[in-house]
Design an enzyme around this catalytic site. Structure first.
Site, PDB file in Angstrom:
ATOM      1  N   TRP A 353     -26.035  41.459  23.481  1.00 21.51           N
ATOM      2  CA  TRP A 353     -26.903  41.569  24.219  1.00 21.51           C
ATOM      3  C   TRP A 353     -25.728  42.458  24.987  1.00 21.51           C
ATOM      4  CZ3 TRP A 353     -25.244  38.844  29.198  1.00 21.51           C
ATOM      5  CH2 TRP A 353     -24.380  37.673  29.397  1.00 21.51           C
ATOM      6  N   GLU A 492     -20.959  30.488  26.238  1.00 21.87           N
ATOM      7  CA  GLU A 492     -20.440  30.303  24.621  1.00 21.87           C
ATOM      8  C   GLU A 492     -19.951  28.775  24.415  1.00 21.87           C
ATOM      9  OE1 GLU A 492     -19.602  33.350  22.372  1.00 21.87           O
ATOM     10  OE2 GLU A 492     -21.332  33.761  22.723  1.00 21.87           O
TER      11      GLU A 492
END
Ligand code: BGC
Length: 796
Positions: A353, A492
């Site tokens: 991204w 994450e």
């Protein structure tokens, strides 16, 4: 000497070499060559690498008893290798010389950012006082993206004889640049063939294992004094040996010029014939150099941000790497934004991204390049549709990691180097990547006014992502809201609830808010499309009123959890245990990779309120306060300055900054709210690569998102700049450490608009053009116009 346009390293430190190689990489958008020492092949200190944008190869390896597939950006044959040794008239030949030789007396590396030229200078002296000075200059051609060249000059001190030089084209290279991937098969090149042509040309052709991209490199070696070469083919390469007579005060020279062609080029041609034809006509080094410098000058005119002092020097290095990874040539390629540049093998050259942090700069300076990067996504829309279909959804589900085909390339297993354990990798659940793609489409169109793109490819992307979100959201009658479950946010660390059987967390605030935003923009876009295009798209995508009514409902009723008066990163985040940050800091020092530390201790970060990087706070990076509060209001939530400030400080205390993107977002958000610690985070991001703050990762490739983000932080973050149909909107915030700067930008059809920031003042100059005046919206919605050919100053 180091100046504001040079980047340099004095002395030779083998431990620093990987970093030097990465930060001295040269590229032209099409291909890159790491700044490795020409004398060396891959080893602990050295890692020559040449990478072609978009050239990936897939191999299967067995790790931890499982077969795993990985697609990698391929390391191409090493064209830079040059071995040499002295053959004095009065004695035997010396050893082959490298920076690791005991005879090394001097070593420096200089990267000329203005010219795009890398120089390495070495001086060797043997026990009898016989000296050899060696200077290498390298360029990867910015005007002709198929060429590169390396010029080497030898000078003898205190002896006469010859320098024996081996000009090598080495096809034995593999992908072995990242320690933790070494268990994986890295032999991507096969079917090597080699040969020679007249005039010192050697060539190598090979192909990748799968899907079989054919690659040809032709290298012309020219020496002065000119002399015959012994030419030999090796297993997977060529060697041309020269004996160059040398006497004190008269130098000898070797120039290697490379032509690189592959079956990915168009118009299609046999790569080997193309490479040998081009090299036969390639200009001499001085002519190549002057054309290369002229091309770089044009790139800088369009791309430069001027900031005085050391901050400006680091930013210039960041611009240099950004501009050579994604150069004007990128506009002709089918490539995405590689998270680690073309500078090394970390993350296998994949596209994440991170374009979210890169495109805003390109929108302002190189809109054609931004558009090409969006077209990379558009070409992979069929793959994203197929991924959504296989997952039981509609629309398009873009992969978390993308490479050649657009299928999901996230690894199935990852290694925790601390524990030595291979662990399942669930990061593909970061579905928010689709919103990043859609966001980039919308912002690009806003910034450039490119309705042609927005209504064609852009609309297809945006509407398909909106449709995915509409389908992925499920209605929870108990909450009276839609939920998106089983995902991962940008943080994450949290890939599951503690002790849960399945991966994924629910209601990630960032995912849901950006999904609502995409749905709302999808509806806006449908509203603005010309009737014919709207009906064409509705038919093509089978969009009906019922579906659009659902988009409207989901965009207004997505669930965003809150706890203790702040936005929850996801449902249940506030119930997780608090981590004893101080004790971990005391025990481990650097706790950026807390996930690895805890896993190695037999614990899991899933149990704690601890984030790797900005997640909820990403919303403050993507949206200005008004837009953010408006988005929440549309969802039926109250988010105001007070709640947002409380949210910012809540996550500030619970984030380990395990990604270079984290400091950037925190710096941005704090700078916008004039927070005290803004500079600390900005500085950390500025130093991320130059000081390798993540400890050894820069050598594996630069962090392109963070580099681009620092430039954008100054250009848009500190000015509050938005370009859109109404013109240029500014809402500057001061940052004491960067009080002045200037850059030239594109705003809609206006090109070459110059913005200058001084303490308390801002100037906008609009170049003379038929575009007429530019509207500037100042804080407090004060509209002013700047006529073409004029500059106006504003007090702030
Ligand atoms: C970050 C991601 C990023 C990726 C590639 C990871 O460490 O957590 O947000 O996309 O690196 O740069």
């Amino acid at each position: 000497m180091t100046t504001c346009w040079t980047w340099g390293y004095d002395g030779y430190d083998p431990e620093r070499e990987p970093l030097v190689e990465a930060l001295c990489t040269l590229a032209n958008g099409r291909f890159a060559t790491r700044g490795s020492a020409p004398e060396c092949t891959a080893g602990t200190a050295h890692y020559p690498g040449t990478y072609l944008a978009g050239c990936y190869d897939r191999l299967t390896s067995v790790v931890a008893g499982e077969r795993v597939e990985n697609e990698d950006l391929v390391n191409l044959p090493n064209w830079t290798l040059l071995r040499y040794r002295c053959r004095p008239d009065d004695g035997p030949a010396g050893d082959w010389l490298t920076p690791d030789a005991t005879e090394l007396r001097h070593h420096d590396v200089r990267l000329d950012l203005r010219a795009g030229v890398l120089t390495r200078r070495l001086f060797f002296e043997d026990a009898r006082g016989r000296g050899l000075r060696v200077s290498h200059m390298r360029l990867v051609h910015m005007r002709d993206p198929g060429l590169a060249a390396q010029y080497t000059l030898f000078r003898a001190y205190g002896w006469s004889g010859s320098v024996e030089v081996l000009s090598v084209l080495d096809g034995t290279v593999t992908n072995a640049g990242v320690e933790r991937y070494r268990h994986l098969d890295g032999r991507h090149l096969t079917d090597h063939r080699t040969g020679f042509e007249s005039d010192g040309v050697a060539w190598i052709s090979c192909r990748t294992a799968d899907p079989g991209i054919r690659i040809a490199m032709a290298v012309r070696t020219v020496t002065r004094p000119a002399g015959p070469a012994r030419e030999e083919s090796t297993t997977a390469g060529t060697v041309q040996t020269y004996h160059l007579p040398i006497v004190p005060h008269r130098s000898a020279m070797v120039v290697k010029t490379l032509a690189l062609h592959t079956s990915m080029d168009w118009p299609a041609a046999d790569p080997l014939s193309a490479a040998t034809d081009v090299i036969a006509r390639a200009p001499s080094f001085p002519r190549l150099l002057s054309a290369h410098k002229a091309a770089w000058q044009r790139v800088w005119e369009q791309g430069e941000l001027r900031v005085p002092g050391e901050v400006g020097r680091i930013l210039r290095l960041h611009m240099f790497h950004l501009l050579q990874t994604l150069s004007p040539h990128t506009a002709d390629l089918d490539v995405g934004v590689p998270a680690r540049g073309l500078h090394g093998e970390a993350y296998r050259g994949h596209v994440f991204w991170d374009e979210l942090f890169v495109l805003p700069y390109l929108d302002l300076h190189f809109p054609e390049v931004a558009r090409a990067l969006l077209m990379y996504r558009h070409r992979r829309l069929p793959a994203a549709r197929e991924a959504a279909r296989l997952a039981g959804h509609q629309g398009a589900m873009f992969p978390w990691q993308s490479a050649s085909s657009g299928r999901e390339e996230t690894q199935a297993l990852h290694l925790n180097p601390r524990s030595g354990r291979w662990l399942p990798d669930h990061s593909h659940l970061q579905r928010h990547v689709g919103s990043a793609v859609a966001y980039n489409v919308w912002r690009y169109a806003q910034a450039t006014g490119d309705r042609g793109f927005l209504h064609a490819a852009g609309a297809e992307i945006l509407l398909e992502v909106a449709r995915y979100w509409s389908g992925a959201a499920t209605f929870d009658p108990a909450l009276g809201r839609y939920r998106i479950r089983g995902v991962m946010g940008p943080d994450e660390y949290h890939d599951a609830y503690p002790d849960a059987a399945n991966p994924g967390i629910d209601d990630n605030a960032y995912t849901n808010a950006t999904a609502a935003w995409v749905l709302a923009r999808g509806l806006d876009l449908l509203g603005e499309l010309p009737a014919a295009r709207r009906s064409e798209l509705s038919e093509q995508l089978s969009l009906n009123d019922g579906e659009l009514a659902r988009w409207e409902a989901v965009s207004r009723r997505l669930y965003v959890p809150f706890h203790q008066g702040v936005v929850s990163q996801f449902e249940g985040y506030g119930d997780l245990a608090e981590l004893d940050w101080e004790s971990y800091r005391a025990r481990y020092g650097d706790i950026r990779r807390l996930d690895r530390i805890l896993e190695a201790e037999g614990d899991t970060v899933n149990r704690y309120q601890a984030s790797k990087q900005a997640d909820t706070l990403m919303m403050g990076y993507l949206f200005g306060p008004e837009e953010l509060y408006g988005l929440f209001a549309r969802l039926g939530y109250r988010l105001d300055e007070e709640v947002w400030r409380a949210t910012v400080s809540y996550y500030l205390r619970r984030t380990s900054h395990g990604s270079t993107l984290s400091g950037l977002v925190h710096g941005w958000v704090l700078a916008r709210q004039k927070g005290a610690d803004a500079w600390r985070y900005c500085e950390e991001t500025l130093l991320a690569d130059v000081a390798d703050v993540q400890g050894g990762t820069t050598g594996e490739g630069i962090h392109l998102g963070a580099m681009a983000g620092t430039i954008d932080l100054v250009e848009r973050g500190l000015t509050g700049l938005e370009t859109g149909p109404e013109g240029l909107r500014v809402a500057p915030v001061p940052l004491a450490e960067i009080p002045r700067f200037a850059y030239t930008l594109c705003c809609g059809r206006h090109r070459g608009v110059r913005l200058r920031r001084l303490p308390g003042r801002l100037a906008i100059r609009v170049p003379a053009s038929p575009e007429g005046p530019l509207t500037v919206v100042l804080p407090g919605d004060r509209k002013v116009t700047v006529p073409a050919g004029h500059e106006r100053w504003f007090r702030l």
